[in-house]
Design an enzyme around this catalytic site. Sequence first.
Site, PDB file in Angstrom:
ATOM      1  N   HIS A   1       0.821  -1.206   0.000  1.00 60.23           N
ATOM      2  CA  HIS A   1       0.000   0.000   0.000  1.00 60.23           C
ATOM      3  C   HIS A   1       0.857   1.259   0.000  1.00 60.23           C
ATOM      4  O   HIS A   1       2.043   1.230   0.288  1.00 60.23           O
ATOM      5  CB  HIS A   1      -0.935   0.010   1.216  1.00 60.23           C
ATOM      6  N   CYS A   2       0.230   2.341  -0.360  1.00 57.99           N
ATOM      7  CA  CYS A   2       0.797   3.679  -0.229  1.00 57.99           C
ATOM      8  C   CYS A   2      -0.389   4.608   0.043  1.00 57.99           C
ATOM      9  O   CYS A   2      -1.518   4.148   0.158  1.00 57.99           O
ATOM     10  CB  CYS A   2       1.592   4.093  -1.468  1.00 57.99           C
ATOM     11  N   LYS A   3      -0.142   5.871   0.136  1.00 57.72           N
ATOM     12  CA  LYS A   3      -1.209   6.796   0.532  1.00 57.72           C
ATOM     13  C   LYS A   3      -2.431   6.733  -0.390  1.00 57.72           C
ATOM     14  O   LYS A   3      -3.556   6.570   0.074  1.00 57.72           O
ATOM     15  CB  LYS A   3      -0.673   8.225   0.604  1.00 57.72           C
TER      16      LYS A   3
ATOM     17  N   GLY B   1      -2.552   4.720  -3.372  1.00 51.94           N
ATOM     18  CA  GLY B   1      -2.679   3.457  -4.096  1.00 51.94           C
ATOM     19  C   GLY B   1      -2.645   3.600  -5.599  1.00 51.94           C
ATOM     20  O   GLY B   1      -3.164   2.759  -6.323  1.00 51.94           O
TER      21      GLY B   1
ATOM     22  N   SER C   1       2.752   2.144  -4.597  1.00 55.79           N
ATOM     23  CA  SER C   1       2.452   0.719  -4.400  1.00 55.79           C
ATOM     24  C   SER C   1       2.318  -0.001  -5.740  1.00 55.79           C
ATOM     25  O   SER C   1       2.745  -1.150  -5.887  1.00 55.79           O
ATOM     26  CB  SER C   1       1.183   0.531  -3.568  1.00 55.79           C
TER      27      SER C   1
END
Length: 92
Positions: free
Chosen positions: A24-26, A28, A32
């Site tokens: 994940h990342c902030k 998406g 990610s």
Amino acid sequence: MDCGFCHVAHLDDARLHSAPTYVHCKAGKSRSVTAVMAYLIHANHWTLSKAYAFVLERRKGISPNIGFVSELMTFEEQELGGKSLGVVKEAS
């Protein structure tokens, strides 16, 4: 392996141990997505275009930034040899 994609080794280890992995990342959309595409290139020996199409089919609205795409192209060349074509639409 280029340390820009060191996470690939972590994903390899998780796969080896059949461990579920959440990437994940902030938003998406970029970071990610880049990590997952790098892993697909490495683990499956896929082109960047194939990895992009695979991820896009499963998650709409992805948008890796141009710098990440450039890094993925370099990574693809290191992993597969030859010159990367980048992200191109595959023929249907």
